[in-house]
Design a protein around this motif. Structure first.
Motif, PDB file in Angstrom:
ATOM      1  N   UNK A 166       0.839  -1.201   0.000  1.00  0.00           N
ATOM      2  CA  UNK A 166       0.000   0.000   0.000  1.00  0.00           C
ATOM      3  C   UNK A 166       0.873   1.250   0.000  1.00  0.00           C
ATOM      4  N   UNK A 167       0.722   2.129  -1.036  1.00  0.00           N
ATOM      5  CA  UNK A 167       1.532   3.358  -1.055  1.00  0.00           C
ATOM      6  C   UNK A 167       1.119   4.341   0.034  1.00  0.00           C
ATOM      7  N   UNK A 222       5.606   6.462  -8.403  1.00  0.00           N
ATOM      8  CA  UNK A 222       6.824   6.807  -7.688  1.00  0.00           C
ATOM      9  C   UNK A 222       7.123   5.782  -6.600  1.00  0.00           C
ATOM     10  N   UNK A 223       6.069   5.176  -6.074  1.00  0.00           N
ATOM     11  CA  UNK A 223       6.245   4.115  -5.073  1.00  0.00           C
ATOM     12  C   UNK A 223       6.916   2.892  -5.717  1.00  0.00           C
ATOM     13  N   UNK A 224       6.411   2.494  -6.874  1.00  0.00           N
ATOM     14  CA  UNK A 224       6.989   1.345  -7.584  1.00  0.00           C
ATOM     15  C   UNK A 224       8.397   1.669  -8.066  1.00  0.00           C
ATOM     16  N   UNK A 227      16.456  -2.453  -7.049  1.00  0.00           N
ATOM     17  CA  UNK A 227      16.799  -3.757  -7.612  1.00  0.00           C
ATOM     18  C   UNK A 227      15.705  -4.787  -7.501  1.00  0.00           C
ATOM     19  N   UNK A 228      14.522  -4.356  -7.049  1.00  0.00           N
ATOM     20  CA  UNK A 228      13.387  -5.270  -6.958  1.00  0.00           C
ATOM     21  C   UNK A 228      12.642  -5.224  -8.287  1.00  0.00           C
ATOM     22  N   UNK A 229      12.418  -6.367  -8.899  1.00  0.00           N
ATOM     23  CA  UNK A 229      11.686  -6.389 -10.165  1.00  0.00           C
ATOM     24  C   UNK A 229      10.198  -6.184  -9.912  1.00  0.00           C
ATOM     25  N   UNK A 230       9.497  -5.851 -11.005  1.00  0.00           N
ATOM     26  CA  UNK A 230       8.065  -5.618 -10.861  1.00  0.00           C
ATOM     27  C   UNK A 230       7.353  -6.890 -10.439  1.00  0.00           C
TER      28      UNK A 230
END
Length: 706
Positions: A470-471, A536-538, A545-548
């Protein structure tokens, strides 16, 4: 232009018998009077104001003339304006004549008078010398009124008449020349007089014909010598006039149907033209009405030529020196009887010419009601102005009844929806502008709140669909709705009118507050707000370095996948997605949302106009309403540096670096560009709609003229 009796009249002499008759008619066919106030103006011997102040004794309350210089007072009327103007004419003629003959026994020379005597000195003398026996009240059918007067010197009665020239001249069979000679009024002379009346009316002057009927020409029952008694069947006191006869018992006077016959076989003694100028601001107000798409219909009792000339002066009709297109437009000017003699279908066709103003002259009060009904049947929203008792039914029937606060009667005020306290037509136009401004501000208010709230909904919706953390938390949403939404939304209610507000055509009464296009705009803007808040959160996690795919399955971190080796060794799943690990990306999302709302509020200074055309600085309250919430948000984000770390921690926020602010601006500022693009499209849509409406109006005009 005033009711001052101080002045000169060229070319008239009271010694001429015809001038004396003019004075008698003006004074006796009249219930008005001129009164003075405490202030005074010095007037020189030519009758022009010298701008001085009265210095007379307050105790004696008198005025004197020394060395051919008048020290007078400011004057006002009691009674109808037209009758008060006639009183002013009498005073000026009498003073002029006395001066020309070197007579110093007049109010103008070397005597002291009470203020009220100065104001109506000669009128009062005439009224005391020629008492009125009966008054034949004004009738809209014969357009005249008359007074049966009695001369104390000759013991004879005379009928004095004033009325509309076009009808009264028809009832005249003789005319009295300036030398006192009475000659028959033949057709040639009659037409010359009517041409002169038309010329005067076009100046424009309100014209009144004056006529008399001498003692020998009156019916026998009116050739009487009144008996001065207090109580008698045939004599009664009316307004302290012991000479007045009891009209209810008189064979001729008791029936108003006989008045026109009594007012026949008259001798014309003069035509009086008086100017009743419109206020100087009316002409400009009429121009604003035209550009705003407001149609003005003038209803007056004046003659047709006078009404048209006045309409040209105040821009209801185009001026005589207007453009060729303006001159080719037909003038919609009708007398009341003439217009309502048309078939109803033709009446509707005339009134349905939206781009043309209209004038109705010689109208009766009932005509106003009929016009309002016709306009309402065509779908118009009529606003009717009025000040008299007879105007009350039309004021009540109109969609908006507007009465005059100064000259209006209590009956008209009670029947109206709005009262103009200064009796100024431009106030109505200003009220229209204010109403449009309020309507536009309501749209701006709704635009801001709905766009932002839709953005918050999309934010939660997108994060739920993607499955990302949750953003925004419930505390964040509460902060946005209570602190950063309220002040900007409230300040939008103080937006000033835009420059083109009074150039727009009136909206249709059934048009919704939020059109389809506005709702589309709100949804597009809200969509971007939601995307940017989640984006912007994603983006923060992608930069870590975290993939979608990993972010969308963050809840399975540690079981389905492990953090990349490129991440810091301390960055465990809990460090990334729980507790303090989520504070920075949520701070970025919340700050981006707050910045977008502030930018959106600045753009809402106008619903349609560009922010470069209508800058936010026009509304200081909006600047304050944006600055205060933004400063409060900065205080919340940097509460740790302010010595209140618990405040930021309670919201789960962290201070942002300069690089973080660059990212925030990258995601939030495009909303200004998006809003400008949507405004541009909206203006094009509005222009296209306006053009289509004008083409429809042109086709309708061609159909009506054919």
């Amino acid at each position: 232009l005033s009711y001052s009796p101080l002045g000169l009249v060229q070319g008239l002499d009271i010694s001429d018998s015809v001038v004396e008759d003019v004075l008698l008619v003006c004074s006796l066919c009249n219930d008005a009077s001129i009164v003075t106030t405490a202030t005074a103006t010095a007037v020189n011997a030519t009758g022009h104001s010298s701008g001085g102040k009265y210095q007379g004794s307050k105790k004696s309350n008198t005025t004197k003339v020394n060395n051919n210089t008048l020290e007078g007072f400011s004057f006002s009327r009691v009674g109808e304006p037209t009758e008060a103007a006639l009183c002013t004419l009498v005073e000026k003629i009498c003073r002029t004549s006395k001066r020309d003959h070197g007579d110093s026994s007049d109010a103008k020379y070397d005597i002291s008078l009470q203020q009220e005597q100065l104001a109506s000195y000669h009128v009062s003398k005439i009224r005391s010398k020629y008492p009125r026996l009966a008054t034949l009240e004004f009738s809209r059918d014969r357009k005249s009124m008359s007074v049966l007067s009695f001369s104390k010197e000759t013991n004879k009665t005379r009928l004095l008449v004033k009325g509309a020239p076009n009808l009264l001249i028809d009832r005249c069979t003789k005319i009295k020349l300036q030398n006192g000679l009475v000659i028959p009024l033949n057709s040639n002379l009659r037409s010359r007089i009517l041409e002169k009346v038309t010329d005067l009316a076009g100046r424009p002057l309100r014209c009144i014909a004056l006529a008399v009927r001498d003692h020998e020409e009156l019916p026998a029952s009116l050739q009487l010598t009144p008996v001065l008694k207090d109580d008698d069947d045939d004599v009664r006191t009316i307004s302290n006039n012991p000479y007045a006869i009891n009209m209810r018992n008189h064979t001729l006077l008791k029936d108003p149907a006989n008045y026109e016959k009594i007012e026949s076989d008259l001798t014309l003694v003069g035509i009086v033209g008086m100017m009743d100028p419109a206020r100087p601001e009316v002409a400009e107000a009429m121009k604003r009405c035209k550009t705003a798409g407001i149609r003005v219909i003038m209803i007056t009792g004046d003659a047709k030529d006078t009404a048209i000339a006045i309409a040209r002066d105040v821009n209801i009709f185009p001026p005589l020196k207007g453009t060729d297109d303006e001159q080719q437009q037909p003038l919609l000017a009708f007398e009341g009887r003439e217009f309502f003699a048309f078939p109803e279908q033709k009446q509707l066709e005339i009134l349905d010419q939206q781009s043309n103003n209209a004038v109705f002259c010689r109208a009766q009060p009932s005509d106003k009601q009929r016009l309002v009904s016709l306009l309402q049947s065509l779908g118009y929203i009529p606003a009717m102005t009025g000040d008299g008792v007879n105007d009350a039914p039309a004021l009540q029937q109109a969609a908006i009844g507007i009465s005059m606060g100064i000259t209006g009667t209590e009956v008209s005020k009670s029947a109206s929806d709005m009262i103009i306290t200064n009796d100024d037509f431009s106030t109505i136009v200003t009220a229209v502008e204010e109403g449009r401004c309020i309507y536009a501000n309501m749209q701006s208010f709704i635009n801001f709140l709905i766009s932002c709230n839709i953005g918050e909904v999309f934010c939660i919706l997108f994060s739920t669909i993607l499955g990302v953390p949750e953003p925004l938390t419930a505390m964040h949403l509460l902060w946005v709705n209570l602190v950063t939404d309220g002040p900007p939304a409230t300040s939008l209610g103080f937006n000033p009118p835009s420059d083109d507000l009074m150039t727009r055509k009136p909206r249709k009464s059934k048009e919704p507050l939020l059109s389809r296009w506005l709702m589309t705009r709100f949804c597009i803007t809200g969509l971007y707000v939601g995307l940017a808040t989640v984006g912007i959160f994603v983006h923060y996690y992608l930069s870590e370095g975290i993939s979608l795919g990993q972010l969308c399955t963050w809840s399975k971190c540690g079981t389905l996948w492990e953090p990349s080796a490129s991440l810091s060794a301390v960055k465990t799943c809990e460090d990334l997605f729980q507790g303090t690990g989520r504070q920075l990306p949520q701070t970025l999302s919340l700050t981006t949302l707050v910045c977008m709302e502030m930018f959106k509020a600045l753009g809402c200074i106008s619903v349609d106009n560009s922010i470069f055309k209508v800058p936010p600085t026009r509304n200081p309250w909006l600047i304050l309403g944006v600055a205060v919430p933004f400063l409060l948000h900065l205080g919340l984000v940097y509460s740790e540096k302010l010595g209140i770390p618990a405040l930021g921690e309670s919201f789960g926020l962290q201070p942002l670096s300069s690089q973080d602010w660059i990212e925030v601006l990258k995601w939030s500022s495009p909303i200004l560009i998006l809003d400008e693009i949507l405004k541009f499209i909206g203006r094009k849509i509005a222009d296209k709609k306006t053009k289509e409406d004008e083409e429809d109006e042109e086709r309708r005009r061609i159909f009506i003229s054919s």
